[in-house]
Design a protein around this motif. Sequence first.
Motif, mmCIF file in Angstrom:
data_model
loop_
_atom_site.group_PDB
_atom_site.id
_atom_site.type_symbol
_atom_site.label_atom_id
_atom_site.label_comp_id
_atom_site.label_asym_id
_atom_site.label_seq_id
_atom_site.Cartn_x
_atom_site.Cartn_y
_atom_site.Cartn_z
ATOM 1 N N UNK A 1 -1.607 -17.558 -4.216
ATOM 2 C CA UNK A 1 -1.719 -17.422 -5.681
ATOM 3 C C UNK A 1 -2.105 -15.991 -6.059
ATOM 4 N N UNK A 2 -3.002 -15.405 -5.274
ATOM 5 C CA UNK A 2 -3.399 -14.018 -5.535
ATOM 6 C C UNK A 2 -2.199 -13.085 -5.487
ATOM 7 N N UNK A 3 -1.348 -13.260 -4.490
ATOM 8 C CA UNK A 3 -0.180 -12.381 -4.394
ATOM 9 C C UNK A 3 0.767 -12.591 -5.567
ATOM 10 N N UNK A 4 0.919 -13.831 -6.019
ATOM 11 C CA UNK A 4 1.728 -14.067 -7.221
ATOM 12 C C UNK A 4 1.126 -13.336 -8.421
ATOM 13 N N UNK A 5 -0.192 -13.374 -8.545
ATOM 14 C CA UNK A 5 -0.860 -12.697 -9.668
ATOM 15 C C UNK A 5 -0.726 -11.178 -9.553
ATOM 16 N N UNK A 6 -0.866 -10.664 -8.340
ATOM 17 C CA UNK A 6 -0.680 -9.217 -8.137
ATOM 18 C C UNK A 6 0.726 -8.820 -8.556
ATOM 19 N N UNK A 7 1.712 -9.615 -8.188
ATOM 20 C CA UNK A 7 3.097 -9.317 -8.560
ATOM 21 C C UNK A 7 3.259 -9.278 -10.079
ATOM 22 N N UNK A 8 2.710 -10.276 -10.762
ATOM 23 C CA UNK A 8 2.806 -10.317 -12.225
ATOM 24 C C UNK A 8 2.119 -9.110 -12.858
ATOM 25 N N UNK A 9 0.897 -8.822 -12.411
ATOM 26 C CA UNK A 9 0.125 -7.742 -13.016
ATOM 27 C C UNK A 9 0.700 -6.366 -12.679
ATOM 28 N N UNK A 10 1.203 -6.193 -11.463
ATOM 29 C CA UNK A 10 1.797 -4.901 -11.102
ATOM 30 C C UNK A 10 3.012 -4.632 -11.983
ATOM 31 N N UNK A 11 3.783 -5.677 -12.236
ATOM 32 C CA UNK A 11 4.958 -5.518 -13.078
ATOM 33 C C UNK A 11 4.629 -5.273 -14.533
ATOM 34 N N UNK A 12 3.596 -5.910 -15.046
ATOM 35 C CA UNK A 12 3.300 -5.787 -16.479
ATOM 36 C C UNK A 12 2.306 -4.675 -16.797
ATOM 37 N N UNK A 13 1.290 -4.493 -15.938
ATOM 38 C CA UNK A 13 0.241 -3.529 -16.252
ATOM 39 C C UNK A 13 0.543 -2.119 -15.741
ATOM 40 N N UNK A 14 1.283 -2.049 -14.640
ATOM 41 C CA UNK A 14 1.627 -0.749 -14.053
ATOM 42 C C UNK A 14 0.379 0.087 -13.747
ATOM 43 N N UNK A 15 -0.670 -0.553 -13.254
ATOM 44 C CA UNK A 15 -1.964 0.100 -13.014
ATOM 45 C C UNK A 15 -2.283 0.061 -11.522
ATOM 46 N N UNK B 1 0.835 -1.213 0.000
ATOM 47 C CA UNK B 1 0.000 0.000 0.000
ATOM 48 C C UNK B 1 0.862 1.252 0.000
ATOM 49 N N UNK B 2 1.969 1.213 0.721
ATOM 50 C CA UNK B 2 2.892 2.348 0.682
ATOM 51 C C UNK B 2 3.437 2.570 -0.719
ATOM 52 N N UNK B 3 3.828 1.479 -1.385
ATOM 53 C CA UNK B 3 4.353 1.573 -2.747
ATOM 54 C C UNK B 3 3.265 2.015 -3.724
ATOM 55 N N UNK B 4 2.035 1.532 -3.533
ATOM 56 C CA UNK B 4 0.935 1.961 -4.408
ATOM 57 C C UNK B 4 0.689 3.456 -4.260
ATOM 58 N N UNK B 5 0.782 3.960 -3.034
ATOM 59 C CA UNK B 5 0.615 5.397 -2.811
ATOM 60 C C UNK B 5 1.676 6.218 -3.523
ATOM 61 N N UNK B 6 2.834 5.636 -3.717
ATOM 62 C CA UNK B 6 3.935 6.308 -4.423
ATOM 63 C C UNK B 6 3.975 5.943 -5.914
ATOM 64 N N UNK B 7 3.037 5.110 -6.343
ATOM 65 C CA UNK B 7 2.981 4.592 -7.707
ATOM 66 C C UNK B 7 4.290 3.909 -8.104
ATOM 67 N N UNK B 8 4.877 3.226 -7.134
ATOM 68 C CA UNK B 8 6.125 2.484 -7.334
ATOM 69 C C UNK B 8 5.770 1.021 -7.598
ATOM 70 N N UNK B 9 5.393 0.734 -8.835
ATOM 71 C CA UNK B 9 4.899 -0.600 -9.181
ATOM 72 C C UNK B 9 5.963 -1.695 -9.064
ATOM 73 N N UNK B 10 7.245 -1.428 -9.334
ATOM 74 C CA UNK B 10 8.235 -2.477 -9.076
ATOM 75 C C UNK B 10 8.286 -2.880 -7.593
ATOM 76 N N UNK B 11 8.123 -1.907 -6.694
ATOM 77 C CA UNK B 11 8.108 -2.229 -5.255
ATOM 78 C C UNK B 11 6.841 -3.000 -4.882
ATOM 79 N N UNK B 12 5.712 -2.668 -5.529
ATOM 80 C CA UNK B 12 4.469 -3.409 -5.306
ATOM 81 C C UNK B 12 4.683 -4.860 -5.716
#
Length: 156
Positions: free
Chosen positions: A109-123, A62-73
């Motif tokens: 599994x959800x966290x693995x998916x969040x990691x993949x999507x945060x890295x690729x979608x940057x949303x 959540x801290x990284x999302x607030x900073x829009x730091x998707x690699x950290x997410x």
Amino acid sequence: MKVHHVLFAAALSLNMTAALAQDAHAHEPGHDGRIVLALTPDERAMILDEMRLFLDGVQKMTGALGQQDMPAVADAARGLGQKMAHAVPPALRAKLPAEFRQLGFSVHRDFDQIALDAGSMQDVSYSLTQLSATLQKCVSCHAMYQIQTPAFSARH
């Protein structure tokens, strides 16, 4: 942290008994209606340690999302994925109800998916939506289960 899990797994394997694993009272309703998971103190500590790791990871996300730091997410989410689930000793896993295990694996599994999507979608918004759905599973689990040690259960 990994050394802690390895040492715990070794100690747990040495201390497990078949009678404890087959405890018929391990999944009875508690005084508040939640299902009691009767675990040894070491098993309880391991599950609670995992929950604290989840909470720490969610705070980092959540801290990284607030900073829009998707690699950290992605990095924080990846640390909570399936590789974390494999640290649970098989003997402990076998003691847990199927629904508890399924919910836990689903969260990993959800966290693995969040990691993949945060890295690729940057949303940020999409990642927040995913995180909210995952946290709902945590809320459901906490509403359904409580963890007690046999000594604690006997006193109440």
